[in-house]
Enzyme design. Structure first.
Site, PDB file in Angstrom:
ATOM      1  N   LYS A 136      -8.490   5.744 -19.401  1.00 24.29           N
ATOM      2  CA  LYS A 136      -8.805   6.233 -20.725  1.00 24.29           C
ATOM      3  C   LYS A 136      -7.559   6.181 -21.635  1.00 24.29           C
ATOM      4  O   LYS A 136      -7.053   5.114 -21.874  1.00 24.29           O
ATOM      5  CB  LYS A 136      -9.403   7.638 -20.612  1.00 24.29           C
ATOM      6  CG  LYS A 136     -10.459   7.772 -19.477  1.00 24.29           C
ATOM      7  CD  LYS A 136     -11.721   6.972 -19.708  1.00 24.29           C
ATOM      8  CE  LYS A 136     -12.632   6.885 -18.481  1.00 24.29           C
ATOM      9  NZ  LYS A 136     -13.010   8.145 -17.860  1.00 24.29           N
ATOM     10  N   TYR A 190     -17.099  16.389 -15.857  1.00 27.84           N
ATOM     11  CA  TYR A 190     -17.365  14.951 -15.912  1.00 27.84           C
ATOM     12  C   TYR A 190     -18.374  14.629 -14.802  1.00 27.84           C
ATOM     13  O   TYR A 190     -18.216  15.072 -13.663  1.00 27.84           O
ATOM     14  CB  TYR A 190     -16.052  14.188 -15.707  1.00 27.84           C
ATOM     15  CG  TYR A 190     -16.242  12.709 -15.493  1.00 27.84           C
ATOM     16  CD1 TYR A 190     -16.666  11.896 -16.535  1.00 27.84           C
ATOM     17  CD2 TYR A 190     -16.011  12.131 -14.259  1.00 27.84           C
ATOM     18  CE1 TYR A 190     -16.859  10.542 -16.339  1.00 27.84           C
ATOM     19  CE2 TYR A 190     -16.194  10.769 -14.055  1.00 27.84           C
ATOM     20  CZ  TYR A 190     -16.623   9.977 -15.097  1.00 27.84           C
ATOM     21  OH  TYR A 190     -16.815   8.644 -14.905  1.00 27.84           O
ATOM     22  N   ASP A 194      -8.018  18.384 -14.947  1.00 26.04           N
ATOM     23  CA  ASP A 194      -8.283  17.008 -15.351  1.00 26.04           C
ATOM     24  C   ASP A 194      -7.852  16.896 -16.816  1.00 26.04           C
ATOM     25  O   ASP A 194      -8.506  17.427 -17.711  1.00 26.04           O
ATOM     26  CB  ASP A 194      -9.779  16.709 -15.164  1.00 26.04           C
ATOM     27  CG  ASP A 194     -10.132  15.257 -15.510  1.00 26.04           C
ATOM     28  OD1 ASP A 194      -9.410  14.640 -16.306  1.00 26.04           O
ATOM     29  OD2 ASP A 194     -11.152  14.771 -14.991  1.00 26.04           O
ATOM     30  N   ARG A 238       0.861  -1.195   0.000  1.00 25.94           N
ATOM     31  CA  ARG A 238       0.000   0.000   0.000  1.00 25.94           C
ATOM     32  C   ARG A 238       0.891   1.237   0.000  1.00 25.94           C
ATOM     33  O   ARG A 238       0.641   2.205  -0.708  1.00 25.94           O
ATOM     34  CB  ARG A 238      -0.953   0.016   1.208  1.00 25.94           C
ATOM     35  CG  ARG A 238      -1.646   1.371   1.356  1.00 25.94           C
ATOM     36  CD  ARG A 238      -2.864   1.396   2.272  1.00 25.94           C
ATOM     37  NE  ARG A 238      -2.774   0.551   3.439  1.00 25.94           N
ATOM     38  CZ  ARG A 238      -2.029   0.799   4.511  1.00 25.94           C
ATOM     39  NH1 ARG A 238      -1.303   1.900   4.586  1.00 25.94           N
ATOM     40  NH2 ARG A 238      -2.001  -0.054   5.520  1.00 25.94           N
TER      41      ARG A 238
HETATM   42  C1  PLP Z   1     -13.546   8.632 -16.629  1.00 24.76           C
HETATM   43  C2  PLP Z   1     -13.227   9.999 -16.178  1.00 24.76           C
HETATM   44  C3  PLP Z   1     -12.962  10.276 -14.817  1.00 24.76           C
HETATM   45  C4  PLP Z   1     -13.113   9.236 -13.729  1.00 24.76           C
HETATM   46  O1  PLP Z   1     -12.170   8.216 -13.829  1.00 24.76           O
HETATM   47  P1  PLP Z   1     -12.437   6.699 -13.375  1.00 24.76           P
HETATM   48  O2  PLP Z   1     -11.170   6.021 -13.757  1.00 24.76           O
HETATM   49  O3  PLP Z   1     -13.632   6.214 -14.131  1.00 24.76           O
HETATM   50  O4  PLP Z   1     -12.689   6.727 -11.908  1.00 24.76           O
HETATM   51  C5  PLP Z   1     -12.601  11.569 -14.485  1.00 24.76           C
HETATM   52  N1  PLP Z   1     -12.516  12.552 -15.412  1.00 24.76           N
HETATM   53  C6  PLP Z   1     -12.778  12.323 -16.709  1.00 24.76           C
HETATM   54  C7  PLP Z   1     -12.665  13.437 -17.686  1.00 24.76           C
HETATM   55  C8  PLP Z   1     -13.133  11.050 -17.142  1.00 24.76           C
HETATM   56  O5  PLP Z   1     -13.419  10.838 -18.433  1.00 24.76           O
END
Ligand code: PLP
Length: 375
Positions: free
Chosen positions: A195, A100, A170, A47
């Site tokens: 992603k 998001y 983000d 961890r």
């Molecule tokens: C998918 C996404 C998230 C969240 O991420 P997870 O891996 O699904 O928890 C945050 N910001 C954006 C822009 C996303 O597309």
């Protein structure tokens, strides 16, 4: 060693010292031997730290040009750790009015219970952001391009307004290959590595990269204290994906440009949302702060929601599903799928909207698939 693609393949990824393995192994272990109490090779418990995760964290920090990289079990786990490290009850956050959905839910339904307040603001409008700042604003949360409306915010402009407040970007949609928020004045970059960084739709993960070491150390303390870390195998999958980020993004962008070209001249489509289009409100800023315009494309159907749902059902190469950023093309209806959780809020999205994550298949197959589904 400074080129992006070189860093993606080598940063944090020395050949394994014990075996010579060129690829960082999956250190599938929870604990580590100590020669005597307190004497070890830098790892005690997975961890707190794991060598596969360390390789990923080092690589991500290098790609974003940051001081500290930290990996998490999901994008939202990274966001939660960031929020609870930087903010305390009574603090106020500016969030994008088209954030998001999961990020918005985290502020609206979770952080709010701990006395953290938020105001949704259209981040493309810097005057509106400046006006929404209060003496207790401790954070500006930025997403650019936004999901699913592909809005663009001026990161350098927000950095000027933020002053003492933490500017979070983000960077999931652009990836560090297309956009480097820390160089534009952001304090922290957030990723859903699920992603484009992972890139193959086979892992859920998240990351934070900080501009300075002090915040990085604070976040590392909370990463361990709160414990939402990724396992070794998931870390390895993201690290493997990152190696090809540059070539994948180039193809995502090329294919998206062709898809946009088809959509803009199609009679069934009333509007195409893509920052690469000269008529897009954020086009000039996108051109300034991004290397290219990305692989995400949204569009609205002249025939309304019914037609939008029909198109989602009819594509064959574009797979109907949530998520984005993988090698395969995906199609979805944000109003009923990814953004169903913000229905009825200020973040509700139009019901005639369809979102595409344009993959890296042969462009002609993608175009033929869309043409067939639209007609
Ligand atoms: C998918 C996404 C998230 C969240 O991420 P997870 O891996 O699904 O928890 C945050 N910001 C954006 C822009 C996303 O597309």
């Amino acid at each position: 060693m400074t080129g992006f693609e070189t860093l993606a393949i080598h940063a944090g990824q020395e050949p394994d010292p014990t075996t010579g393995a060129v690829v960082v192994p999956i250190y599938q272990t929870s604990t580590y031997v100590q020669e005597e109490v307190g004497r070890h090779k830098g790892y005690e418990y997975s961890r707190s730290g794991n060598p596969t995760r360390t390789a990923l964290e080092t690589c991500l920090a290098a790609l974003e040009g940051g001081a500290t990289g930290l990996a998490f079990a999901s994008g939202l786990a990274a966001e939660d750790t960031l929020i609870r490290t930087v903010l305390k009850p009574g603090d106020h956050v500016i969030v994008p009015n088209d954030a998001y959905g999961g990020t918005y839910r985290l502020f609206a339904k979770v952080a709010s219970r701990w006395g953290i307040e938020h105001t949704p603001v259209p981040l493309a409008d810097l005057d509106a952001v400046a006006k929404a700042m209060t003496p207790s604003t401790r954070m500006i949360w930025c997403e650019t391009p936004t999901n699913p409306l592909l809005g663009i915010a001026d990161i350098a402009g927000l950095a000027e307004i933020a002053k003492g407040a933490t500017l979070v970007v983000d960077n999931t949609f652009a990836s560090p290959y297309l956009q480097q928020p820390l160089a534009l004045g952001a304090d922290v970059v957030v990723h859903s590595t699920t992603k484009y960084l992972g890139g193959h739709s086979d892992v859920v993960g998240g990351a934070l990269v900080t501009a300075d070491t002090a915040l990085g150390e604070e976040l590392a303390f909370h990463q361990n204290a709160m414990g939402s870390v990724p396992g070794a195998f998931d870390s390895w999958l993201v690290l493997r994906g990152v190696k090809t980020l540059g070539v994948r993004m180039d193809r995502h962008c090329e294919n998206a440009a062709q898809v946009v070209e088809l959509l803009t001249r199609h009679a069934a489509v009333s509007e195409v949302l893509y920052p690469g289009l000269p008529e897009h409100a954020g086009h000039d800023i996108a051109t300034k702060q991004m290397k290219a315009y990305g692989g995400m494309v949204s569009f609205r159907l002249a025939g309304g929601e019914e037609k939008a749902l029909e198109v989602c059902k009819r594509t064959e190469v574009f797979t109907l599903g949530e998520s984005l950023g993988g090698v395969e093309s995906l199609i979805e209806h944000p109003g009923r799928m990814t953004h169903a959780s913000v229905a009825g809020s200020q973040l509700e999205v139009p019901s005639d909207l369809v979102r595409l994550s344009v993959g890296i298949e042969t462009a002609d197959d993608l175009l033929a698939d869309l043409e067939r589904a639209l007609s």
